[in-house]
Write a protein that holds these residues in place. Structure first.
Motif, mmCIF file in Angstrom:
data_model
loop_
_atom_site.group_PDB
_atom_site.id
_atom_site.type_symbol
_atom_site.label_atom_id
_atom_site.label_comp_id
_atom_site.label_asym_id
_atom_site.label_seq_id
_atom_site.Cartn_x
_atom_site.Cartn_y
_atom_site.Cartn_z
ATOM 1 N N UNK A 114 33.553 41.245 18.174
ATOM 2 C CA UNK A 114 32.220 40.661 18.380
ATOM 3 C C UNK A 114 31.298 40.803 17.175
ATOM 4 N N UNK A 115 31.651 41.678 16.219
ATOM 5 C CA UNK A 115 30.853 41.819 15.018
ATOM 6 C C UNK A 115 29.757 42.869 15.131
ATOM 7 N N UNK A 116 29.253 43.342 13.977
ATOM 8 C CA UNK A 116 28.248 44.413 13.962
ATOM 9 C C UNK A 116 26.944 44.059 14.667
ATOM 10 N N UNK A 117 26.512 42.792 14.567
ATOM 11 C CA UNK A 117 25.213 42.416 15.145
ATOM 12 C C UNK A 117 25.166 42.679 16.638
ATOM 13 N N UNK A 131 28.084 49.430 9.584
ATOM 14 C CA UNK A 131 27.725 49.240 8.180
ATOM 15 C C UNK A 131 28.947 48.937 7.333
ATOM 16 N N UNK A 132 30.001 49.758 7.488
ATOM 17 C CA UNK A 132 31.201 49.573 6.675
ATOM 18 C C UNK A 132 31.876 48.243 6.988
ATOM 19 N N UNK A 133 31.916 47.880 8.262
ATOM 20 C CA UNK A 133 32.513 46.609 8.658
ATOM 21 C C UNK A 133 31.754 45.445 8.024
ATOM 22 N N UNK A 188 20.455 39.976 11.632
ATOM 23 C CA UNK A 188 21.831 40.087 11.139
ATOM 24 C C UNK A 188 22.651 38.900 11.647
ATOM 25 N N UNK A 189 23.383 38.211 10.757
ATOM 26 C CA UNK A 189 24.216 37.086 11.212
ATOM 27 C C UNK A 189 25.499 37.587 11.875
ATOM 28 N N UNK A 190 26.103 36.723 12.664
ATOM 29 C CA UNK A 190 27.416 37.031 13.217
ATOM 30 C C UNK A 190 28.462 36.916 12.111
ATOM 31 N N UNK A 191 29.581 37.638 12.287
ATOM 32 C CA UNK A 191 30.632 37.589 11.272
ATOM 33 C C UNK A 191 31.321 36.235 11.309
ATOM 34 N N UNK A 192 31.862 35.782 10.152
ATOM 35 C CA UNK A 192 32.616 34.516 10.150
ATOM 36 C C UNK A 192 33.808 34.620 11.093
ATOM 37 N N UNK A 202 40.435 42.021 9.230
ATOM 38 C CA UNK A 202 40.218 41.903 10.674
ATOM 39 C C UNK A 202 40.442 43.200 11.418
ATOM 40 N N UNK A 203 40.954 44.242 10.720
ATOM 41 C CA UNK A 203 41.229 45.520 11.369
ATOM 42 C C UNK A 203 40.327 46.653 10.868
ATOM 43 N N UNK A 204 39.420 46.365 9.944
ATOM 44 C CA UNK A 204 38.661 47.443 9.319
ATOM 45 C C UNK A 204 37.777 48.192 10.302
ATOM 46 N N UNK A 205 37.258 47.495 11.315
ATOM 47 C CA UNK A 205 36.456 48.196 12.315
ATOM 48 C C UNK A 205 37.271 49.239 13.042
ATOM 49 N N UNK A 206 38.490 48.882 13.443
ATOM 50 C CA UNK A 206 39.332 49.824 14.165
ATOM 51 C C UNK A 206 39.846 50.934 13.253
#
Length: 418
Positions: free
Chosen positions: A82-85, A129-131, A195-199, A347-351
């Motif tokens: 869903x993205x950081x926002x 932030x990192x994502x 904050x925008x949504x991620x692409x 696509x996996x950096x959040x996890x």
């Protein structure tokens, strides 16, 4: 009739991306730093108000990190999907709820519930932030921008020192947490609106079984297995000591009163802010000069081991110097997060980041609770504090854990990922 092709939109400048994305997310992450660090200021007050033992204080501090850790894996999946926002704005509302529960507490049980909610609420702060940094900024700028955003976030730790001591004296500790709730609501609105949504290219998909398979692959990846122990033991220093036990240490070992403790905690927060700001810049320049990517992490780990032993042995370091240099060195932890996540798809950096954080927070939970148990091994002092010998043992054990993580990094070979 001729058709003129439309030129692609120019990529936003680094400055514009920073203002649009990094600033609002840093405001949310500052609440992470504030809620972790403010306990060190008010812990002695809470101990007196509710007749808490060292083990009670350790549990109160640790429960935030237990909730924080348990939330990491679902939060990581949510960030990738869903993205950081969306994730960070929603969790700001959880922070507001936890702060209000904590402010209304009349005993240890409610304090624990409030802290648990706060732990869930702050669980995505650094990872969001990192994502966002990895998603929106050029690869060559990721380490530098990550350092800048962590430095901005650490302003929350600065607010948790002398300003929090002043606010607690004038508003009471309950008033401090009511103010935290109000700030969290404002941060939620700012993140949601700006904050925008991620692409869509950076968004993960798949069901529960796919998420579990991805997580299992991350946890057994050779880079994760080799690098993470050194990274987490360095990062855990700030969570364990700034988050709870430094305040009591300054009272029981250094003999400082409330304002004196707040001043040293301010130096601590300033050291962390400065280190966070420069760590990404130094890391980028070292790598560009041909240094090993882990060289900065190793050097800072050796420095914090030396400082831990110096405090444990009572070598007489000036308080402002020792307790600002310690977080200055330990602040490079997020650089390690970026080094590990760089081995994985975007696509996996959040996890990946939240998996690192979950392991680190489990260590923090054990350390904060363990220090409380260690301190209770000695009788309380006549002044009502805890014996300095207990703190010395705890600091020595912190140094031992770091040395173990460093040895694991240096001795274990990193095999190819399956």
């Amino acid at each position: 009739m001729s058709v003129t092709a439309m030129a692609p939109s120019p990529r936003p400048s680094i400055g514009r991306l920073f203002v649009t994305i990094s600033l609002p997310l840093s405001a949310g992450a500052a609440l992470n730093q504030l809620n972790r660090a403010v306990t060190a200021v008010i812990a002695p007050v809470l101990a007196d108000a509710f007749s808490l033992t060292a083990s009670d204080l350790g549990l109160m501090g640790a429960v935030l990190f237990a909730a924080y850790a348990l939330a990491q894996l679902p939060v990581g999946a949510a960030l990738d999907r869903y993205g950081p926002r969306r994730v960070q704005a929603s969790l700001m509302l959880v922070i507001a709820s936890g702060a209000l529960v904590f402010a209304a507490s009349d005993g240890l049980a409610q304090l624990l519930v409030g802290r648990a909610l706060l732990g869930i609420g702050i669980s995505a702060a650094l990872m969001a932030q990192l994502k966002a940094t990895r998603q929106w900024f050029p690869a060559g700028k990721v380490a530098t921008v990550a350092g800048w955003t962590v430095a901005l976030s650490s302003l929350g730790g600065i607010v948790a020192t002398v300003p929090a001591e002043w606010a607690a004296a004038h508003l009471g500790w309950r008033g401090v947490f009511i103010a935290v709730a109000a700030i969290a609501l404002l941060a939620a609105a700012w993140i949601w609106l700006q904050v925008p949504d991620v692409p869509w290219q950076g968004v993960s998909s798949g069901g529960l079984s796919a998420e579990a398979a991805t997580l299992a692959r991350i946890l057994r990846h050779p880079a994760f297995v080799r690098l993470v122990p050194c990274v987490i033991f360095l990062s855990a220093l700030n969570f364990t000591w700034q988050g709870l036990w430094l305040g009591p240490w300054l009272r029981d070992v250094a003999g400082l009163d409330g304002p004196g403790r707040a001043e040293v905690l301010l130096f601590y927060a300033l050291g962390f802010t400065a280190g966070s700001f420069f760590s990404g810049i130094v890391q980028a320049r070292l790598v560009a000069a041909g240094a090993h990517p882990m060289a900065l992490m190793v050097a800072c780990t050796l420095g914090t081991i030396a400082l831990s032993l110096a405090f444990a042995l009572g070598l007489g370091l000036p308080l402002w110097l020792g307790w600002s240099l310690w977080p200055f060195l330990a602040s490079v932890g997020p650089v390690g997060y970026t080094l590990v996540s760089a081995r994985f798809p975007a696509s996996e950096t959040g996890r990946v980041s939240t998996a690192i954080n979950a392991v680190m927070l489990a260590v923090v939970f054990a350390e904060q609770q363990g220090i409380g148990v260690i301190l209770d091994l000695w009788p309380r002092t006549e002044a009502g504090g805890w014996d300095p010998r207990g703190y010395a043992v705890a600091l020595a054990l912190s140094a031992l854990l770091q040395a173990g993580g460093l040895a694991w990094l240096l001795l274990r070979r990193e095999e190819r990922a399956p």
